[in-house]
Design an enzyme around this catalytic site. Sequence first.
Site, mmCIF file in Angstrom:
data_model
loop_
_atom_site.group_PDB
_atom_site.id
_atom_site.type_symbol
_atom_site.label_atom_id
_atom_site.label_comp_id
_atom_site.label_asym_id
_atom_site.label_seq_id
_atom_site.Cartn_x
_atom_site.Cartn_y
_atom_site.Cartn_z
ATOM 1 N N LEU A 21 29.976 13.854 -5.119
ATOM 2 C CA LEU A 21 30.447 14.898 -6.027
ATOM 3 C C LEU A 21 29.806 16.249 -5.737
ATOM 4 O O LEU A 21 30.482 17.281 -5.708
ATOM 5 C CB LEU A 21 30.147 14.492 -7.479
ATOM 6 N N TYR A 164 19.918 4.216 -17.493
ATOM 7 C CA TYR A 164 20.890 5.230 -17.064
ATOM 8 C C TYR A 164 21.697 5.733 -18.265
ATOM 9 O O TYR A 164 21.911 6.941 -18.430
ATOM 10 C CB TYR A 164 21.797 4.595 -16.015
ATOM 11 N N ALA A 166 20.899 5.783 -21.466
ATOM 12 C CA ALA A 166 20.075 6.594 -22.364
ATOM 13 C C ALA A 166 19.915 8.012 -21.835
ATOM 14 O O ALA A 166 20.021 8.994 -22.579
ATOM 15 C CB ALA A 166 18.709 5.932 -22.548
ATOM 16 N N LYS A 168 21.880 9.598 -19.698
ATOM 17 C CA LYS A 168 23.152 10.310 -19.630
ATOM 18 C C LYS A 168 23.602 10.822 -20.995
ATOM 19 O O LYS A 168 24.138 11.928 -21.106
ATOM 20 C CB LYS A 168 24.225 9.401 -19.021
ATOM 21 N N HIS A 405 24.193 30.223 -54.028
ATOM 22 C CA HIS A 405 25.140 30.957 -54.875
ATOM 23 C C HIS A 405 26.442 30.162 -54.918
ATOM 24 O O HIS A 405 27.140 30.058 -53.920
ATOM 25 C CB HIS A 405 25.366 32.351 -54.298
ATOM 26 N N LYS A 434 23.855 18.827 -62.829
ATOM 27 C CA LYS A 434 24.769 18.283 -61.821
ATOM 28 C C LYS A 434 24.174 17.074 -61.101
ATOM 29 O O LYS A 434 24.668 16.669 -60.049
ATOM 30 C CB LYS A 434 25.115 19.372 -60.796
ATOM 31 N N ASP A 509 20.849 43.433 -50.815
ATOM 32 C CA ASP A 509 20.517 42.015 -50.672
ATOM 33 C C ASP A 509 19.715 41.831 -49.394
ATOM 34 O O ASP A 509 20.266 41.709 -48.307
ATOM 35 C CB ASP A 509 21.782 41.159 -50.636
ATOM 36 N N SER A 510 18.400 41.800 -49.525
ATOM 37 C CA SER A 510 17.523 41.787 -48.351
ATOM 38 C C SER A 510 17.032 40.394 -47.986
ATOM 39 O O SER A 510 16.033 40.250 -47.283
ATOM 40 C CB SER A 510 16.314 42.701 -48.596
ATOM 41 N N GLN A 705 61.569 60.526 -33.695
ATOM 42 C CA GLN A 705 60.436 61.417 -33.483
ATOM 43 C C GLN A 705 60.582 62.692 -34.296
ATOM 44 O O GLN A 705 59.614 63.194 -34.872
ATOM 45 C CB GLN A 705 60.293 61.725 -31.996
#
Length: 735
Positions: A21, A164, A166, A168, A405, A434, A509-510, A705
């Site tokens: 390859l 091999y 694991a 890959k 939020h 909740k 909003d920092s 135009q």
Amino acid sequence: MASPLRFDGRVVLVTGAGGGLGRAYALAFAERGALVVVNDLGGDFKGVGKGSSAADKVVEEIRRRGGKAVANYDSVEAGEKLVKTALDTFGRIDVVVNNAGILRDRSFSRISDEDWDIIQRVHLRGSFQVTRAAWDHMKKQNYGRIIMTASASGIYGNFGQANYSAAKLGLLGLANTLVIEGRKNNIHCNTIAPNAGSRMTETVMPEDLVEALKPEYVAPLVLWLCHESCEENGGLFEVGAGWIGKLRWERTLGAIVRKRNQPMTPEAVRDNWVKICDFSNASKPKSIQESTGGIIEVLHKIDSEGISQNHTGQVASADASGFAGVVGHKLPSFSSSYTELQCIMYALGVGASVKNPKDLKFVYEGSADFSCLPTFGVIVAQKSLMSGGLAEVPGLSINFAKVLHGEQYLELYKPLPRSGELKCEAVIADILDKGSGIVIVMDVYSYSGKELICYNQFSVFVVGSGGFGGKRTSEKLKAAVAVPSRPPDAVLRDTTSLNQAALYRLSGDSNPLHIDPSFASIAGFEKPILHGLCTFGFSARHVLQQFADNDVSRFKAIKVRFAKPVYPGQTLQTEMWKEGNRIHFQTKVQETGDIVISNAYVDLVPTSGVSAQTPSEGGALQSALVFGEIGRRLKDVGREVVKKVNAVFEWHITKNGNVAAKWTIDLKNGSGEVYQGPAKGSADTTITISDEDFMEVVLGKLNPQNAFFSGRLKARGNIMLSQKLQMILKDYAKL
């Protein structure tokens, strides 16, 4: 036919390029103009031995064909040396193809420590070392393409290849993170799982199959993924024998196996196992945010199903009676002063632009109708959440790192002054349990003198403070409303700037979550996210533009639910449905399809007479016949016209000075379309003309135009496209 893909001037490093390859990749890159570093240690497929002949032969072959290449004989574990060869010879590194590999196949119980370690070192650690050596160079040049080579064994498993497999699959995990970290520097990383004949596979595949699976059938995919025009990033592909397929993760919808105030049990898991494993209507998460995100929507679902957090013997953070003393608590009043400059800064922060002439009223204080965007009312009130605020409420202990939020409601009783000082009074309206957290509902009233100007309701979710036995719903909470099930009546889009959060935070909003990459990473995001209230501002501006012609006096109220985060640079798509004076909407990220604001609406103040944003059916207008005829003519030649024009025209047809009808001629998408109403997306050019003058243009009695310069035809957007109107009206509007 499109031009061939070239790599002229690009420097490509291919590991393990002495055969199979790697050799096919090196030859293919060189053939198309790349400068290639051919790396090969020269050992056998088990990683034994070394030599220079394998790499030298490939370099010689490239040079014989007129290409440029240099050999490197180092182990991939010495990644710096490989990259140094590229830099010393060619001066840069653009592409890394991690291809080098060996095999040490053994059944699991027979794998020695050496067999395990050498596979991890060559495949996983080697790819890490080479890629890390190239990484900073790619960042500096703001360009890089990386290929990781996985395997079907890693994806699916294979007998005798535990070591091999694991390594890959580990490469895929490495690639997934490089995608996230490299995105801002235009570094793409993709993973392939090739099936090809090589000196590694010839021991496990029949000879005729090895011959059929030629490396040349894999190389074209690698070249495409490494080309500068390819936008694929983070993909996993199986490839072989001329076939290519893309893989993705899939996850069942699963099952919630805990019930309110009851322990979670293994029996509940057993009893829901079929549902847990049912892939019908499965989701396909593409990021860790999608995997773990959407907490607000999940919590709303849990709430509606009566499901609570699982108690495991820990004492709840508070009891109902303890929070009861908090409800009704008034925070210290405060003043919010602002000038026209703050109004303009906010408008720019939520996407107002001089590119849209109708936005000038929001960004230029000298405009005759200068106005403050209605949603600036949130900025006025948000100090109640900051600078002490909730943190100083007796009996309420909050970790602000766990605050989300959830929802926002804003109502205006009159348009906001363009500058001034408003006195704000805040009160804890309610606290809801909740289960996995609490929702704090806070009302903020803003006054100019004694006159109430606006009212905000903030709903914030505090993770991990619930389960105290309190109520789950409240009549005081402004309800979110689901959008209609029909297709939207209008859609507007705006692409946010990469600096959008940096710009928006100047309005007050920092929170470092929106600017500091390190802080965002700690919070679980790949990079800083956009403020939810910034997305809120974009969405409200879209509704005001589409259905109120930017008339701030028509804005009454807005309610939203925040669903998912947005990253600066993404495109916000607001989908809108008109029902009377209520405009339902939801906002999506166009690139992902994620809904980021849901169950939202804007209430408008009703107007009398003809609405500029809700045109009549156009009855008794001569122009309706013309638009109908244009639509019929385009059915046969639409695609050709789309190629010539490539634009969307929105027409505002007036009668007696008022907009009586709107039509859209879409000559940009598909085979073209003509329909009554505003453009479904954004129009390139918007034209306003009276019904009478429109007919004069169609009949050739009035030049478009000349109509424009005399003021009888008004155009905004890309007015140069109006030059194509004569062709459209002349050729396709003949009655």
